[in-house]
Write a protein that holds these residues in place. Structure first.
Motif, PDB file in Angstrom:
ATOM      1  N   ILE A  25       0.837  -1.206   0.000  1.00  0.00           N
ATOM      2  CA  ILE A  25       0.000   0.000   0.000  1.00  0.00           C
ATOM      3  C   ILE A  25       0.869   1.253   0.000  1.00  0.00           C
ATOM      4  O   ILE A  25       0.622   2.220  -0.742  1.00  0.00           O
ATOM      5  N   PHE A  26       1.921   1.240   0.825  1.00  0.00           N
ATOM      6  CA  PHE A  26       2.803   2.400   0.928  1.00  0.00           C
ATOM      7  C   PHE A  26       3.510   2.666  -0.398  1.00  0.00           C
ATOM      8  O   PHE A  26       3.575   3.817  -0.863  1.00  0.00           O
ATOM      9  N   ALA A  27       4.051   1.618  -1.027  1.00  0.00           N
ATOM     10  CA  ALA A  27       4.791   1.782  -2.286  1.00  0.00           C
ATOM     11  C   ALA A  27       3.881   2.299  -3.397  1.00  0.00           C
ATOM     12  O   ALA A  27       4.262   3.213  -4.150  1.00  0.00           O
ATOM     13  N   LEU A  28       2.694   1.752  -3.508  1.00  0.00           N
ATOM     14  CA  LEU A  28       1.773   2.192  -4.553  1.00  0.00           C
ATOM     15  C   LEU A  28       1.339   3.639  -4.315  1.00  0.00           C
ATOM     16  O   LEU A  28       1.218   4.430  -5.255  1.00  0.00           O
ATOM     17  N   GLY A  29       1.113   3.984  -3.046  1.00  0.00           N
ATOM     18  CA  GLY A  29       0.740   5.358  -2.725  1.00  0.00           C
ATOM     19  C   GLY A  29       1.881   6.333  -2.953  1.00  0.00           C
ATOM     20  O   GLY A  29       1.658   7.490  -3.314  1.00  0.00           O
ATOM     21  N   LEU A  30       3.105   5.875  -2.740  1.00  0.00           N
ATOM     22  CA  LEU A  30       4.275   6.734  -2.911  1.00  0.00           C
ATOM     23  C   LEU A  30       4.598   6.963  -4.380  1.00  0.00           C
ATOM     24  O   LEU A  30       4.929   8.085  -4.782  1.00  0.00           O
TER      25      LEU A  30
END
Length: 562
Positions: A25-30
């Motif tokens: 989730i963090f990588a896709l949001g970043l």
């Protein structure tokens, strides 16, 4: 099984699964917001074009562009791009760049897996956040962020080299499975060669040779497991090289690769002193804020901590050899660019991960350091001030309705979170808060940059997209049924990508090395710098085009020309 032990394992397994979900989730949001707005730049158009040509010609063995073999890079990344284009039935900028995003995420997950097993091997308990330290550091390194949002080879190549190196370390040093360690690393080294030629081997040997020498274990370089590794990566490479040699010959590839090495090592855009200083400054900026945690390696308490755990001490030494020797190796070549050392990022991650983990256990060590207190509060002050200045600039320079909502949202979030972290950290109790702040700060700084620059780029710097539409409008307005476009001398890969594949304006684009009137029927695109055959207004109509910084001529052959 003991019920207590069973519950303990279930708890840790749940923590690991939750950690992986959080990283995703963090990588896709970043990475993904606005990723499609900016047009292809640099080599992105060429990478996508080669992959699309593979799908069109069904020739996956030899990379080519409009029938011309492309020898500069092996085919692995083009295979991967072609596969993704084929599966999604889409060749947009978003799809092409998301390949690098997935590779960055995969690298973070892999480093987290290695870290978890090193901690288990050392019988060290870990929390949810301390488990994710290497993955989050990797994802938030600015150099990784930059390459994770480009349709380039670098991020895929970095993932392959990272897996090769740290799978070797895990199996060879932690599990003591020496043959398996070299075989698996050899498999990925072979894929590395198929991604970016034989320089893949430099990272492997820059890491393990000094690693063995420092431990006086150099004889292991002459061992049977190492020989198995060499055989493995050569076999992987030969699986492509032998068929390629039969089809077109391998010598052209070898000459092109050697030429690239020479160019990279000797071509200097700046004087030597400027290169040395800019390269070093680039490393500091490109690997901030985590690079400052390397200061802990001079602290006695931290050294004692490492000495308590042999596995941590080994991963520190191995990571140092990888990152430090890769840095110095490319540092001495004046034509080197910062991205050349990106495959050593895994070593940097573990080098910084260890002091960060130490701070999780001994939070007082962070607050005792005057440097880190100044560093932490300095970042907060800089971010708060920057948010205020940028907000004032936007309100003065642009009407409110023209300011992207996402930009305002990110500025507000970064400002508020910075104040919250500043107030909360006054108690100086937990390092988790500091770690969370650095992650959040990188996240929102990146979002502010993309939400400001990418829409601006789309509005004012859309050179290749706009030129492609202009060329397409001129050609399609012609009444003739055959609107084939001939290109001579050099291939403008971005223009070809947008004209033929992205916008589907011109279906038939033909390349010729020679700018001769006998080579085209209706339309020709050529750089204005080249001397052409005699052009007269009776037989030809010429459109002058400015594509970014380069002048082109779009030439139409009139109907009365024979």
């Amino acid at each position: 099984m003991n019920p207590i032990l069973k519950n303990f394992k279930i708890k840790y397994r749940f923590k690991e699964i939750l950690g992986i979900i959080f990283l995703i989730i963090f990588a896709l949001g970043l990475y993904l917001p606005y990723i499609e707005l900016k047009e292809f730049q640099g080599e992105e158009g060429r990478r996508a074009l080669v992959a699309l040509q593979m799908l069109e010609t069904r020739n996956f063995l030899i990379p080519n562009i409009l029938g011309e073999p492309y020898f500069n890079k092996p085919p692995l990344f083009y295979w991967l791009l072609a596969l993704v284009f084929s599966i999604t039935n889409n060749c947009s900028e978003f799809v092409a760049r998301s390949v690098s995003t997935v590779m960055a995420l995969s690298g973070a997950v892999f480093l987290t897996f290695i870290w978890k097993n090193i901690l288990k091997n050392s019988n060290i308990k870990y929390s949810f956040w301390s488990l994710l330290i290497p993955g989050l550091i990797f994802l938030t390194v600015p150099e990784v962020i930059d390459k994770a949002i480009r349709a380039e080879i670098d991020q895929t190549y970095t993932f392959i080299i990272t897996v090769s190196l740290f799978s070797w370390f895990y199996f060879y040093e932690i599990k003591n499975k020496k043959n398996l360690g070299f075989i698996i690393s050899g498999l990925f080294l072979g894929l590395g060669i198929l991604s970016k030629t034989f320089q893949a081997l430099s990272f492997f040997y820059l890491a393990i040779v000094p690693y063995f020498l420092f431990q006086k274990r150099w004889k292991e370089l002459l061992s049977l497991p190492h020989l198995l590794g060499i055989v493995t990566y050569l076999l992987v490479f030969l699986l492509w090289a032998i068929p390629a040699n039969f089809q077109i010959g391998f010598i052209p590839f070898l000459k092109a690769w050697i030429s690239e090495y020479q160019t990279a090592a000797t071509t200097a855009e700046v004087p030597l002193i400027d290169h040395l200083s800019s390269f070093t400054i680039g490393v500091v900026i490109g690997y901030s804020p985590w690079i400052f945690f390397l200061i802990f390696y001079k602290h006695k308490e931290f050294k004692k901590f490492l000495n308590q755990y042999p596995s941590l001490k080994k991963i520190a030494l191995f990571s140092f050899c990888l990152f430090a020797f890769s840095y110095f190796f490319y540092f001495i070549f004046i034509g080197s660019r910062l991205r050349y050392i990106l495959p050593s990022a895994g070593g940097f991650v573990f080098l910084t991960c260890l002091p960060v983990f130490y701070c999780f256990i001994h939070s007082h060590s962070f607050w005792k350091s005057r440097f880190f207190k100044t560093f932490y509060y300095g970042i907060i002050g800089f971010l708060v001030l920057s948010c205020c200045i940028l907000t004032i600039y936007l309100m003065v320079a642009k009407p409110l309705q023209h300011i992207p909502v996402f930009l305002i949202f990110n500025l507000f979030c970064l400002f508020i979170f910075s104040l919250i972290f500043f107030i909360s950290s006054r108690r100086k109790s937990s390092f988790t808060l500091i770690f969370a702040f650095l992650i959040v700060a990188v996240f929102f700084v990146k979002q502010i940059y993309t939400s400001f620059y990418y829409p601006y780029h789309q509005a004012h710097l859309n050179h290749f997209r706009n030129a492609s539409v202009e060329i397409g409008n001129i050609i399609t307005s012609d009444q003739k049924k055959d609107n084939s476009l001939y290109i001579c001398k050099e291939i403008p890969h971005h223009i070809v990508y947008y004209l033929k594949y992205r916008f589907h304006i011109i279906e038939n684009i033909i390349y010729s090395k020679y700018c001769d009137e006998s080579y085209f029927k209706n339309w020709m695109l050529v750089p204005a710098a080249y001397q052409l055959f005699h052009i007269n207004t009776e037989n030809y109509k010429v459109y002058q085009l400015k594509i970014r910084k380069k002048d082109y001529l779009l030439i139409k052959k009139q109907g009365n020309s024979s």
